[in-house]
Design a protein around this motif. Structure first.
Motif, PDB file in Angstrom:
ATOM      1  N   SER A 282     -24.617  28.981  17.483  1.00  0.00           N
ATOM      2  CA  SER A 282     -23.158  28.942  17.569  1.00  0.00           C
ATOM      3  C   SER A 282     -22.722  28.849  19.030  1.00  0.00           C
ATOM      4  O   SER A 282     -21.705  28.249  19.352  1.00  0.00           O
ATOM      5  N   GLN A 283     -23.523  29.429  19.924  1.00  0.00           N
ATOM      6  CA  GLN A 283     -23.176  29.304  21.346  1.00  0.00           C
ATOM      7  C   GLN A 283     -23.364  27.866  21.835  1.00  0.00           C
ATOM      8  O   GLN A 283     -22.567  27.372  22.627  1.00  0.00           O
ATOM      9  N   VAL A 284     -24.415  27.227  21.353  1.00  0.00           N
ATOM     10  CA  VAL A 284     -24.611  25.828  21.727  1.00  0.00           C
ATOM     11  C   VAL A 284     -23.410  25.019  21.248  1.00  0.00           C
ATOM     12  O   VAL A 284     -22.857  24.194  21.978  1.00  0.00           O
ATOM     13  N   PHE A 285     -22.974  25.282  20.028  1.00  0.00           N
ATOM     14  CA  PHE A 285     -21.846  24.559  19.451  1.00  0.00           C
ATOM     15  C   PHE A 285     -20.566  24.801  20.249  1.00  0.00           C
ATOM     16  O   PHE A 285     -19.870  23.879  20.648  1.00  0.00           O
ATOM     17  N   ARG A 286     -20.313  26.080  20.535  1.00  0.00           N
ATOM     18  CA  ARG A 286     -19.045  26.418  21.184  1.00  0.00           C
ATOM     19  C   ARG A 286     -19.043  26.084  22.677  1.00  0.00           C
ATOM     20  O   ARG A 286     -18.064  25.565  23.202  1.00  0.00           O
ATOM     21  N   LYS A 287     -20.154  26.399  23.346  1.00  0.00           N
ATOM     22  CA  LYS A 287     -20.120  26.305  24.806  1.00  0.00           C
ATOM     23  C   LYS A 287     -20.608  24.976  25.353  1.00  0.00           C
ATOM     24  O   LYS A 287     -20.321  24.640  26.489  1.00  0.00           O
ATOM     25  N   ILE A 288     -21.387  24.251  24.560  1.00  0.00           N
ATOM     26  CA  ILE A 288     -21.900  22.978  25.060  1.00  0.00           C
ATOM     27  C   ILE A 288     -21.278  21.817  24.292  1.00  0.00           C
ATOM     28  O   ILE A 288     -20.662  20.927  24.862  1.00  0.00           O
ATOM     29  N   MET A 289     -21.393  21.889  22.982  1.00  0.00           N
ATOM     30  CA  MET A 289     -20.983  20.744  22.163  1.00  0.00           C
ATOM     31  C   MET A 289     -19.477  20.522  22.201  1.00  0.00           C
ATOM     32  O   MET A 289     -19.023  19.421  22.489  1.00  0.00           O
ATOM     33  N   LEU A 290     -18.715  21.549  21.900  1.00  0.00           N
ATOM     34  CA  LEU A 290     -17.270  21.359  21.795  1.00  0.00           C
ATOM     35  C   LEU A 290     -16.632  20.903  23.112  1.00  0.00           C
ATOM     36  O   LEU A 290     -15.856  19.959  23.109  1.00  0.00           O
ATOM     37  N   PRO A 291     -16.967  21.540  24.236  1.00  0.00           N
ATOM     38  CA  PRO A 291     -16.337  21.071  25.471  1.00  0.00           C
ATOM     39  C   PRO A 291     -16.653  19.610  25.789  1.00  0.00           C
ATOM     40  O   PRO A 291     -15.886  18.948  26.473  1.00  0.00           O
ATOM     41  N   LEU A 292     -17.766  19.131  25.283  1.00  0.00           N
ATOM     42  CA  LEU A 292     -18.143  17.749  25.563  1.00  0.00           C
ATOM     43  C   LEU A 292     -17.546  16.785  24.555  1.00  0.00           C
ATOM     44  O   LEU A 292     -17.690  15.590  24.682  1.00  0.00           O
ATOM     45  N   SER A 293     -16.908  17.336  23.518  1.00  0.00           N
ATOM     46  CA  SER A 293     -16.493  16.473  22.412  1.00  0.00           C
ATOM     47  C   SER A 293     -14.980  16.379  22.310  1.00  0.00           C
ATOM     48  O   SER A 293     -14.461  16.160  21.229  1.00  0.00           O
ATOM     49  N   LYS A 294     -14.251  16.550  23.419  1.00  0.00           N
ATOM     50  CA  LYS A 294     -12.798  16.537  23.325  1.00  0.00           C
ATOM     51  C   LYS A 294     -12.255  15.303  22.616  1.00  0.00           C
ATOM     52  O   LYS A 294     -11.365  15.428  21.770  1.00  0.00           O
ATOM     53  N   PRO A 295     -12.736  14.115  22.930  1.00  0.00           N
ATOM     54  CA  PRO A 295     -12.162  12.951  22.248  1.00  0.00           C
ATOM     55  C   PRO A 295     -12.271  13.048  20.733  1.00  0.00           C
ATOM     56  O   PRO A 295     -11.307  12.752  20.025  1.00  0.00           O
ATOM     57  N   ILE A 296     -13.416  13.505  20.274  1.00  0.00           N
ATOM     58  CA  ILE A 296     -13.589  13.507  18.825  1.00  0.00           C
ATOM     59  C   ILE A 296     -12.837  14.684  18.209  1.00  0.00           C
ATOM     60  O   ILE A 296     -12.356  14.608  17.083  1.00  0.00           O
ATOM     61  N   ILE A 297     -12.694  15.769  18.957  1.00  0.00           N
ATOM     62  CA  ILE A 297     -11.895  16.889  18.453  1.00  0.00           C
ATOM     63  C   ILE A 297     -10.454  16.428  18.285  1.00  0.00           C
ATOM     64  O   ILE A 297      -9.805  16.667  17.259  1.00  0.00           O
ATOM     65  N   VAL A 298      -9.952  15.737  19.303  1.00  0.00           N
ATOM     66  CA  VAL A 298      -8.561  15.265  19.245  1.00  0.00           C
ATOM     67  C   VAL A 298      -8.386  14.298  18.085  1.00  0.00           C
ATOM     68  O   VAL A 298      -7.441  14.403  17.310  1.00  0.00           O
ATOM     69  N   TYR A 299      -9.337  13.416  17.948  1.00  0.00           N
ATOM     70  CA  TYR A 299      -9.258  12.442  16.868  1.00  0.00           C
ATOM     71  C   TYR A 299      -9.237  13.162  15.521  1.00  0.00           C
ATOM     72  O   TYR A 299      -8.372  12.919  14.673  1.00  0.00           O
ATOM     73  N   THR A 300     -10.178  14.089  15.343  1.00  0.00           N
ATOM     74  CA  THR A 300     -10.261  14.801  14.071  1.00  0.00           C
ATOM     75  C   THR A 300      -8.988  15.604  13.821  1.00  0.00           C
ATOM     76  O   THR A 300      -8.445  15.607  12.719  1.00  0.00           O
ATOM     77  N   ALA A 301      -8.507  16.268  14.871  1.00  0.00           N
ATOM     78  CA  ALA A 301      -7.302  17.087  14.715  1.00  0.00           C
ATOM     79  C   ALA A 301      -6.109  16.219  14.327  1.00  0.00           C
ATOM     80  O   ALA A 301      -5.351  16.547  13.407  1.00  0.00           O
ATOM     81  N   LEU A 302      -5.948  15.094  15.001  1.00  0.00           N
ATOM     82  CA  LEU A 302      -4.822  14.219  14.681  1.00  0.00           C
ATOM     83  C   LEU A 302      -4.897  13.713  13.251  1.00  0.00           C
ATOM     84  O   LEU A 302      -3.916  13.712  12.521  1.00  0.00           O
TER      85      LEU A 302
END
Lengths: 678, 301
Positions: free
Chosen positions: B201-221
């Motif tokens: 979960s730390q890999v997901f939160r601290k490494i993956m998510l910060p690197l995935s802003k474009p896809i987070i924004v896309y998914t959120a929208l």
């Protein structure tokens, strides 16, 4: 700071029944503070091995120890290792400082100040202090690799793992970082394991190098020894640039203590007999084709050398000159008739002085340095100039139970029954016993260690199975007694220490023998006995086979339900159910899982790790072999045959016996895929 | 060989000019077709008949209204249920945005990074299920909700909760795009973090998510807009309970139920404009992440 121990490590990718062995039986002891380099062509399993040490890949079978702890099932973070990746693997959204502090922050054992101190210290060592607040993308390749080294340093790990850390850098930076990593190793005094495909990196950095090919370790040695004593043709060709020259040749002993080397095109050179002293005589018959290897730097062109080595000199025609500045590489054609460029065996590469005036298509005379040649078997590609010769071939006459060996008339033990005649004796170099220096008969030192730490646990055996065999403590198996039957006296001509092995050159009535004499010291002459069970005889009428020092039996794991979801496990060997110690059971189940019960296994054990006892594998003594120094019983247990060291027990032929095994030293192999589990 | 540079160059230029003008003409026509209804809608929401503030402009032949007013907006927010619907929709969409994004990204992360038995099967099932139209299961879902007391004749908040569950429940099936993105993030980053001591979960939160802003924004929208404009599920679950209506259902009922269409004509236009506002704002705020790749410098480069 820790030692590592890799015991029979396998990585098998399941791909149908046979599986693909990416790493095959990797065994190695790595000492503290060593700089080990894994080198080999791509796909040889070097990275996989490193990743198994890191815990990023699961180990299929085998045992990995860091320090004194078996870490097969330990999470990477608990292994106290740090890894540097080929592509740096820096966290791009963090600054250099955050990158380096990440591990420390996660561990929650450090205060802010401590973290800061450590990061600053590492940055100082690596000279990256001015970049601490930059993001990785604002750094150059070399700087990034420094940061990733820094990220490893701050954690103060027991072992540094570096996976081709320099291969993304340009040549100049690579050379610079190479020295820096070496310096870092000196400074940190930690165990380093370094993976590379670049032999220059390997040779310059490693204290020891592991050369791998197709998942199999080819040789483990110091850079110097790899270069000087390659164990096989692959290592010889892999280490050194330009590559070693290889030629097909035959060897023949001539009168006058010389060996004549004949190449494919009938060119001949002469070597001193001393050069091939350790070579098996069967290669010196003038018919067997072997591969002769000589490094480009050991072929000389200067007149002085050529005039001093006329016996190894020959002419050839230059075809290509590569002036590299510091040295010049000359490619020559050996066979002027056929201008075969592709076939390396008719080409010769040599290094000459850059000042040399040498032209294309010029006939030159060159000489090989006879002390620097390498010989390899053509089929197995293994060296036939081993540093430690495995055996001596001696001609002898057998007459009425006596052998006329090296001028001494020696009575053969009753176990060896031969018709009279001429024989060639193959005497392994470890088949000699020296009065006053009698060593334990087996050479399996490593498992002794295991013997003392092994807990004979209760985990899997709370209730006895029906035919369960009792276990016996290790000590009971270790009562060897040797009858010293002197064969001859020998003079020690020379002593050579090779690694941990002491090689003696013995002189017996003008004959010379190689013998392994660990521990032999401070003497000039020795009283020698022969361990006859290791000796084989080749005669016209009869050829004896090598005596099996290791017994192998097929086995399988059986279980018996003792209650609801409660089972007892045992190893069924030759009809007997043998108690599974925690160690063995854990190993088998880790490697095979639930398939353990359907998998065909093979157990192996030495003749000294089995003894007659009051419970165990039942069998009948077929015969008793008296080798003079000791007595061995050949026991028929069902279909299988087991050789047992008898010691003082009064077992006679035809007796019914029960055999107990020394469990801590039992080897287990998965039969089908040939994977050693223990 | 004689070469007329002027001629050859000129020929190429001319040909380019012709093809470009052709392309731009087509594009212009297409964009007019596409944007005209929008402009028309916005204009009508401000339009009024001369001297009659609440007179609908329905039936007026002109695109441009003769007079402008904000009366329709005032009326929309003071005299109708529209503010309630607007709030309902906002609550549903925001909740879905958070939940769906979490579900989708977690699923994508797992599918991208972990190797486990039947991973391929689950992936394929997800992909196929995702292709079926969602309303296929509408009836079943309605009865399930009715069974657990979230649909039928119940309080408004329960129905809103039901809608949130419907919209975010199946979000994980849309993991595919995010998985594709995660696949491009070097695996050695995970491994480095794991060696550094990070848990999954730390890999997901601290490494993956910060690197995935474009896809987070896309998914959120995407997960915001889906419930924001959905009509089918909302209308089926909410039935006649106008207090829990979403804007899509409410606006549709206006024009569908009205005996005289003219009565709601401009109000509908004003409502539609209001519906478009939050999406536009969201997009403007987040668009820079769409284009900004931030994985630079992670690995070799």
């Amino acid at each position: 700071m820790a030692s590592l121990s890799l015991k029979h490590i396998y990585k098998v990718y399941d791909n149908g029944a046979n599986g693909v062995k990416a790493v095959n039986d990797f065994c190695m002891e790595i000492e503290d503070k060593e700089f080990i380099v894994f080198v080999g062509p791509s796909g040889c399993g070097k990275s996989t091995t490193l990743r198994m040490i890191a815990g990023l890949e699961e180990i299929t079978a085998g045992e990995l120890m860091i320090g004194d702890e078996v870490v097969n099932d330990v999470e990477p973070k608990e292994r106290n290792i740090a890894m540097v990746f080929q592509n740096y693997a820096l966290y791009p959204h963090m600054t250099v400082r955050e990158n380096m502090a990440f591990a420390l922050e996660l561990s929650k054992k450090f205060t802010k100040e401590e973290i800061n101190d450590r990061v600053n210290e590492a940055a100082r060592i690596l000279d990256i202090e001015q970049f601490l607040d930059r993001k990785p993308r604002a750094l150059s390749g070399g700087q990034r690799q420094r940061v990733s080294l820094g990220r490893a340093i701050v954690r103060d790990p027991k072992v540094f793992l570096l996976d081709e850390p320099l291969s993304n850098l340009d040549a100049k930076l690579r050379a610079q970082m190479r020295t820096e990593i070496s310096k870092l190793h000196n400074k940190l005094q930690t165990t380093f394991i370094y993976v590379t495909h670049d032999q220059v990196e390997a040779m310059t950095m490693g204290t020891r190098i592991v050369v791998m090919k197709l998942g199999v370790v080819q040789q483990i040695d110091t850079p110097k020894n790899l270069y000087k004593y390659p164990a096989n043709k692959f290592v010889a060709g892999f280490i050194g640039t330009p590559q070693m020259n290889f030629f097909d040749a035959t060897l023949k002993k001539t009168e006058g203590g010389k060996v004549e080397v004949t190449f494919a095109n009938n060119r001949k050179i002469l070597l001193d007999e001393d050069v091939v002293a350790k070579t098996d005589g069967k290669y010196l018959d003038g018919n067997t084709t072997v591969t002769l290897g000589v490094r480009p730097e050991d072929v000389h062109w200067d007149e002085k050398f050529v005039s001093e080595h006329k016996e190894t000199a020959f002419t050839c025609r230059t075809s290509l000159i590569e002036a590299l500045g510091s040295e010049t590489i000359v490619y020559c054609e050996l066979d002027e008739e056929n201008d075969a460029i592709g076939d390396s065996s008719t080409r010769l590469t040599l290094k000459v002085d850059p000042k040399a005036e040498i032209d294309k298509n010029q006939d030159i005379t060159v000489a090989i340095d006879p002390q620097c040649i390498h010989l390899f078997d053509n089929e197995t590609e293994m060296t036939i100039m081993p540093r430690i010769p495995q055996y001596n071939l001696v001609k002898a006459k057998v007459k009425s139970g006596k052998v006329d060996l090296l001028g001494a008339d020696i009575a053969l033990p009753s176990a060896i029954d031969l018709p009279d005649g001429d024989y060639i004796l193959n005497i392994p170099s470890d088949a000699f016993i020296f009065k006053g220096f009698e060593t334990p008969l087996t050479s399996v030192e490593e498992s002794h260690k295991l013997c003392s730490v092994e807990p004979v646990g209760e985990k899997y055996a709370n209730k006895a199975l029906k035919n369960l065999v009792k276990t016996y403590p290790c000590e009971q198996f270790e009562q060897y007694e040797l009858q010293f039957n002197k064969a001859f006296d020998a003079e020690i001509e020379s002593v050579e220490d090779i690694g941990k092995t002491r090689l003696l050159r013995l002189k017996v009535n003008k004959n010379k023998l190689f013998a392994i004499g660990n521990g032999v010291d401070n003497v000039k002459t020795l009283s020698v006995a022969v361990d006859w069970k290791k000796v084989t005889f080749t005669g016209e009428e009869k050829v004896t086979e090598a005596f099996a020092l290791t017994n192998t039996l097929s086995a399988r794991v059986v279980k018996e339900q003792t209650g609801k979801k409660k089972y007892n496990f045992a190893l069924e060997v030759a009809g007997a159910e043998i108690y599974l110690t925690d160690y063995i059971a854990t190993k088998i189940f880790n490697a095979l899982g639930r398939k353990a019960f359907e998998t065909e296994l093979t157990v192996d054990f030495g003749i000294y790790d089995v003894m007659t006892a009051d419970s165990g594998i039942e069998g009948v003594v077929e015969k008793i072999l008296d080798y003079g120094t000791e007595k061995i019983a050949v026991v028929k247990a069902g279909e299988a045959q087991v050789n047992v060291y008898l010691g003082n027990s009064g077992v006679k032929q035809g007796d019914n016996v029960k055999l107990a095994l020394n469990l801590p030293r039992l080897g287990v192999v998965e039969t089908l895929r040939g994977i050693r589990i223990i | 060989m004689d070469y007329d540079f002027k001629k050859t160059n000129g020929g190429m230029k001319r040909r380019k000019a012709i093809s470009k003008s052709a392309i731009y003409t087509i594009l212009t026509i297409l964009s007019i077709c596409w944007i005209l209804p929008l402009i028309w809608l916005i204009l009508q929401s401000f339009g009024m008949e001369p001297d009659a503030p609440y007179q609908s402009t329905y039936g007026s032949p002109d695109i441009l209204p003769s007079h402008y007013t904000v009366n329709w907006y005032v009326k929309l927010f003071t005299e109708t249920e529209f503010p309630t619907w607007y709030l309902n929709t906002l609550i549903i969409s925001l909740a879905c945005m958070v939940l769906s994004t979490f579900f989708t990204l977690s699923m994508a992360y797992v599918m991208s990074r972990f190797r486990f038995k039947s991973r391929k099967t689950i992936q394929n099932i997800g992909l196929i299920l995702g292709m079926f139209p969602g309303f296929m299961s509408m009836v079943a879902i309605y009865y399930i909700f009715k069974g657990i007391g979230l649909a039928g004749n119940v309080e408004n908040w329960k129905q809103i909760l039901a809608l949130i569950m419907v919209y975010s429940g199946s979000a994980a099936l849309g993991y595919y795009v995010s998985k594709g993105f995660f696949d491009t993030v070097s695996k050695s980053l995970d491994e480095a973090a794991r060696i550094d001591g990070a848990t999954n979960s730390q890999v997901f939160r601290k490494i993956m998510l910060p690197l995935s802003k474009p896809i987070i924004v896309y998914t959120a929208l995407m997960s915001f807009t889906a419930p924001w404009g959905d009509f089918i599920f909302a209308s089926f679950i909410l039935k006649e309970n106008s207090g829990a209506y979403t804007v899509a259902v409410g606006l549709y009922r206006w024009i569908a139920m009205a005996e005289i269409p003219a009565q709601w004509y401009n109000l509908f236009a004003a409502g539609a404009v209001c519906v478009a506002v939050p999406i536009t704002i969201l997009f403007l705020l987040l668009q820079r992440y769409f284009v900004e790749g931030i994985t630079g410098g992670a690995v070799k480069g």
